[in-house]
Design an enzyme around this catalytic site. Structure first.
Site, short mmCIF file in Angstrom:
data_model
loop_
_atom_site.label_atom_id
_atom_site.label_comp_id
_atom_site.label_asym_id
_atom_site.label_seq_id
_atom_site.Cartn_x
_atom_site.Cartn_y
_atom_site.Cartn_z
N SER A 284 33.62 66.81 39.04
CA SER A 284 33.12 65.56 38.51
C SER A 284 32.21 65.72 37.19
O SER A 284 31.46 66.78 37.45
CB SER A 284 32.55 64.57 39.38
OG SER A 284 32.05 63.57 39.21
N TYR B 71 26.85 63.23 46.23
CA TYR B 71 28.16 63.55 45.59
C TYR B 71 28.00 64.34 44.46
O TYR B 71 28.68 65.34 44.41
CB TYR B 71 28.60 62.42 45.03
CG TYR B 71 29.90 62.36 44.18
CD1 TYR B 71 30.96 62.42 44.85
CD2 TYR B 71 29.92 62.20 42.95
CE1 TYR B 71 32.35 62.46 44.11
CE2 TYR B 71 31.20 62.12 42.36
CZ TYR B 71 32.24 62.50 42.80
OH TYR B 71 33.44 62.60 41.98
#
Length: 267
Positions: free
Chosen positions: A145, A158
Site C-alpha cells: 500500500s 495499517y
C-alpha cells in the site's frame, strides 16, 4: 495472450476489488486461477465470470487470519493441479478499526497486523516448500500500500503493517532467490473498485486527483497488468522490488497540488 499459459496461480482475497482484476487478467493470459476468500457466493461469481470469458478457475475458501485455512488451500491446490506456480498475497482487511498512536489499543494493533502482515508471512512461509518442488521455482507477489510510504494521520497500524510487507518482500527475495523463487511487492494508490466507489467521499477523490500525475484514479486492472508482468517470464530478472502503481502520487513533493492551483512553480 499466453504469458501465464498453464501456470497455477493462487490470488488471495480475489472475491472482490483488486483481487478480481488480477484473477481475470491471469486467466486471460492462460493461467489456471484459484479464486479464494471468505465469501463463497462472491468467489463463485468471479469463477463463473472467468469461465464465461473462456478462462479456467475454481473457488477455494481461505481466511487470511486463519493459518489452518491457508495451509489447507495450498494442500488442496497441489492435490488438484499437481503444482503451484504463482502466489499473489492480496487478502487484507482494510476496514479494521485504526487510529493515531494514542487512540490505538493493543487489540486494534494486533488485529490489523494479523490481517495485513501475519497472514502474508504465513502464506509465504508455507508456499516456499511447494515452490521448491518445481523445476522453475515460483513467484510471490505481495500487494502492499502507498500507506507505507510515509506517516499517516490516523491509519497508524495499517501503514506500519504494510511497511512490514515491504521489507518482508525484500527478505524473501534475498533468502530464496538462489532457489528460483522471486518475490516483489506492488503498492497501489487510490484504486476505485465497484465495491468502494460509492463509499469513497468525493472530497477524498478530489484530493487524490489533485495529486495524481495522470487524469484519473486507478482501477483493479491497472494492478492486474503489473501483476501479470511480475508473474511472467518477462520479469525473470526482477526480484526484491517494491513498485508504486499510484499514478505518480508518491513521486513528487507534497506541495505540488497547491502550487498548481496558484499557477506558480515557486514561492
Amino acid at each position: 495472450m499466453d504469458k501465464l499459459k498453464d501456470k497455477i496461480a493462487i490470488v488471495t482475497g480475489s472475491t472482490s476489488g483488486i483481487g478480481v482484476g488480477i484473477a481475470h487478467l491471469y486467466a486471460t493470459e492462460g493461467a489456471k486461477v484459484v479464486v479464494c476468500g471468505r465469501r463463497a457466493e462472491k468467489g463463485q461469481a468471479v469463477v463463473e465470470s472467468i469461465q464465461k470469458a473462456g478462462g479456467e478457475a475454481l473457488y477455494h475458501y481461505m481466511d487470511i487470519t486463519d493459518t489452518a485455512s491457508i495451509e489447507q488451500l495450498f494442500a488442496d491446490v497441489k492435490k488438484t493441479y499437481g503444482q503451484i506456480d504463482i502466489l499473489v498475497n492480496n487478502a487484507a482487511n482494510v476496514s479494521l478499526p485504526d487510529g493515531s498512536v494514542e487512540e490505538l489499543t493493543l487489540e486494534m494493533w494486533d488485529n490489523v497486523f494479523q490481517s495485513d502482515l501475519r497472514g502474508t508471512f504465513w502464506a509465504i512461509k508455507n508456499i516456499v516448500p511447494y515452490f521448491r518442488e518445481n523445476q522453475n521455482g515460483g513467484v510471490i507477489i505481495n500487494i502492499g500500500s502507498m500507506a507505507s510510504c510515509g506517516g499517516d494521520i490516523g491509519a497508524t497500524a495499517y501503514s506500519c503493517a504494510k511497511a512490514g510487507v515491504d521489507i518482508l518482500t525484500r527478505s524473501v527475495a534475498l533468502q530464496y532467490g538462489k532457489e528460483n523463487i522471486r518475490c516483489n511487492c506492488v503498492r497501489p494508490g487510490l484504486i476505485v473498485t465497484p465495491e468502494n466507489e460509492a463509499r469513497v467521499p468525493q472530497m477524498l477523490k478530489d484530493i487524490f486527483l489533485d495529486n495524481i500525475l495522470v487524469n484519473r484514479y486507478g482501477c483493479p486492472e491497472d494492478i492486474g497488468h503489473l501483476c501479470v508482468y511480475l508473474a511472467s517470464d518477462d520479469s525473470a530478472y526482477m526480484t526484491g522490488q517494491v513498485i508504486d502503481m499510484d499514478g505518480g502520487l508518491n513521486s513528487h513533493v507534497p506541495t505540488v497540488a497547491q502550487f498548481r492551483k496558484l499557477r506558480s512553480r515557486t514561492w
